[in-house]
Scaffold this active site. Structure first.
Site, PDB file in Angstrom:
ATOM      1  N   ASP A 122       0.347  -7.763   1.701  1.00  0.00           N
ATOM      2  CA  ASP A 122       0.706  -6.348   1.691  1.00  0.00           C
ATOM      3  C   ASP A 122       2.219  -6.151   1.680  1.00  0.00           C
ATOM      4  O   ASP A 122       2.770  -5.349   2.430  1.00  0.00           O
ATOM      5  CB  ASP A 122       0.095  -5.628   2.893  1.00  0.00           C
ATOM      6  CG  ASP A 122      -0.003  -4.117   2.660  1.00  0.00           C
ATOM      7  OD1 ASP A 122       0.317  -3.666   1.542  1.00  0.00           O
ATOM      8  OD2 ASP A 122      -0.380  -3.394   3.600  1.00  0.00           O
TER       9      ASP A 122
ATOM     10  N   SER B  53       4.746   2.631   7.925  1.00  0.00           N
ATOM     11  CA  SER B  53       4.389   1.474   7.099  1.00  0.00           C
ATOM     12  C   SER B  53       5.564   1.061   6.222  1.00  0.00           C
ATOM     13  O   SER B  53       6.174   1.887   5.545  1.00  0.00           O
ATOM     14  CB  SER B  53       3.198   1.819   6.203  1.00  0.00           C
ATOM     15  OG  SER B  53       2.021   1.948   6.951  1.00  0.00           O
TER      16      SER B  53
ATOM     17  N   HIS C 187       0.813  -1.219   0.000  1.00  0.00           N
ATOM     18  CA  HIS C 187       0.000   0.000   0.000  1.00  0.00           C
ATOM     19  C   HIS C 187       0.850   1.275   0.000  1.00  0.00           C
ATOM     20  O   HIS C 187       0.357   2.357  -0.297  1.00  0.00           O
ATOM     21  CB  HIS C 187      -0.985  -0.006   1.183  1.00  0.00           C
ATOM     22  CG  HIS C 187      -0.372   0.268   2.527  1.00  0.00           C
ATOM     23  ND1 HIS C 187      -0.055  -0.726   3.422  1.00  0.00           N
ATOM     24  CD2 HIS C 187      -0.041   1.425   3.145  1.00  0.00           C
ATOM     25  CE1 HIS C 187       0.449  -0.199   4.516  1.00  0.00           C
ATOM     26  NE2 HIS C 187       0.460   1.114   4.380  1.00  0.00           N
TER      27      HIS C 187
END
Length: 475
Positions: free
Chosen positions: A150, A225, A120
């Protein structure tokens, strides 16, 4: 009168003499001679639950781990070119193009420039720029992505050897163990936060990534992230991926993809360009007290096999409905996510040992895992753009399925992650028979029908129980 008085005096005198004699002869006091005795001691086998010690304990030192890892975590800048409508004339000109910039973190995993981040973080990127801790910048190439877990793999070309973080074994990570989160929250480069492992095998309901996260209380915020979760030795144990928050900022819970999953995914992307997913071929459920009482199980350990997939790996290995899977290899299995995590470390064709229990007896089965098509061959890379958009892995319906459902063809959804299909309400097992009234027989048909298309899409199909379904979404 005198005579009577003399009798009275004699009587009183006699009484006094009698009382005195009784006291001296009968009630002579007894004097006891006592000696002081020392306190007695008793020898016993009793030991206290804890022992006092003079040992000193030093707090955990994070400086070495921070020094080892901070130079191997990079800043990731994602630039995507978007098209939007900002004025009436844009409707007729096809829209106005503009740049959208996103940022995150990445982890260098090899000295020759391979970098792991979250999918993402770089989704829809037309350009990816990497900034090292020493402020050097590189343009990165996207090697491959795995939307289910992911994970994205990047590569930078450089003649110098880059610092990288060695892998640990996330199976050995213990609840309560200290960990560090290293990343770039809010574009604050080289930020290190500390916490402990709060839980393992955490399934985030509704999350589109892996179903088996490491949960920590290390502070993680937007920008973290794709960054590193490391142990106190400076070894990589996970990739920071998500937070649980009502505000979008850290609220005490952060989640990381286990390094064992990440390691397998990146190897597949390097070698095959796509993830080789292994399937054991069972439908399982977690055991609670109610189920244990109903099935008369000895305890709550393991996961219950409520259905076996025909032609699957478990069926061939002799695992049956009603069995309880307690271990994959030497790892205890007590939840659905823990089984998925262990199977996710392997490829089709790998042999694993599965411990099953039935009627109180345990038996170890040798299972050769299979791919989504029911064999052990390498799965070729699918037309990534369309399948990533749909968030599904598919295979043609079998002759047995077509006969049972009275259909002439169709493509079955065997694995579903984030994407248009899940958002539309479609479930795994659904067989797509038509798209916009055109017959579907292969995955290539789906790619051809949807590639480059915009507007509404109507999908028709049928579930294994015979229930028909109609779903619509926009592209």
């Amino acid at each position: 009168m005198k005579k009577n008085l003399s009798y009275l005096v004699m009587a009183i005198l006699g009484g006094v003499i009698a009382i005195g004699g009784y006291t001296n002869l009968v009630e002579k006091p007894i004097v006891e001679k006592r000696e002081e005795q020392p306190l007695q001691t008793f020898q016993t086998n009793f030991k206290p639950a804890f022992e006092m010690t003079n040992a000193t304990y030093e707090p955990t030192d994070f400086t070495v781990a921070a020094e080892k890892t901070v130079h191997a975590v990079v800043h990731v800048k994602n630039t995507a070119v978007k098209t939007g409508i900002t004025s009436f004339s844009d409707i007729f000109n096809g829209g106005r193009k503009y740049e959208q910039v996103g940022t995150g973190s990445g982890v260098i995993i090899s000295s020759d420039g391979y970098i792991v981040t979250n999918n993402h973080v770089i989704k829809d990127a037309t350009n990816i720029e990497i900034t090292l801790n020493d402020r050097k910048k590189y343009e990165a190439e996207l090697i491959g992505t795995d939307t289910k877990n992911d994970i994205a793999l990047l590569k930078v070309d450089t003649d110098e050897e880059l610092p990288f973080i060695p892998f640990s074994n996330s199976d050995n990570l213990k609840i309560g163990e200290w960990v560090l989160a290293v990343g770039n929250p809010y574009n604050l480069t080289s930020t290190v936060t500390a916490g402990i492992v709060s839980a393992k095998g955490r399934d985030l309901q509704g999350n589109t990534a892996t179903d088996s996260f490491i949960q920590t209380d290390a502070a993680v915020n937007p920008g973290n992230s794709g960054g590193a979760l490391v142990n106190s030795k400076g070894e990589l144990v996970g990739i920071n991926t998500a937070i649980a928050s009502r505000t979008g900022s850290y609220a005490g819970y952060s989640f990381a993809v286990p390094v064992n999953i990440m390691k397998k995914v990146t190897k597949d992307l390097m070698e095959y360009g796509t993830v080789q997913r292994a399937f054991i071929g069972v439908h399982i459920t977690e055991i609670d007290q109610e189920l244990a009482d109903e099935l008369k199980l000895d305890d709550l350990a393991g996961v219950y096999v409520n259905r076996i997939i025909e032609g699957g790996a478990a069926k061939s290995a002799g695992i049956n409905e009603g069995d309880v899977i307690t271990k994959i290899g030497n790892v205890a299995i007590n939840t659905v996510p823990s089984l998925q995590e262990q199977i996710g470390k392997f490829r089709p064709g790998d042999k694993i040992s599965v411990t099953v229990k039935k009627d109180g007896k345990e038996e170890v089965k040798s299972v050769t895992l299979r791919n989504k098509n029911g064999n052990t061959e390498v799965v070729a890379e699918e037309s990534g753009e369309v399948m990533t958009l749909l968030g599904a892995q598919m295979k043609p319906a079998s002759d047995k399925e077509k006969k049972a459902l009275r259909i002439t063809g169709g493509v079955k959804i065997v694995d579903l992650s984030s994407g248009k299909l899940r958002a539309a309400g479609i479930k795994e097992g659904f067989i797509i028979t038509k798209i916009n009234s055109r017959t579907v027989k292969t995955t290539e048909d789906i790619t051809e029908m949807l590639e480059g298309k915009s507007g509404g899409v109507l999908i028709e199909g049928i579930y294994p129980n015979g229930m028909k379904g109609y779903y619509g979404f926009g592209l």
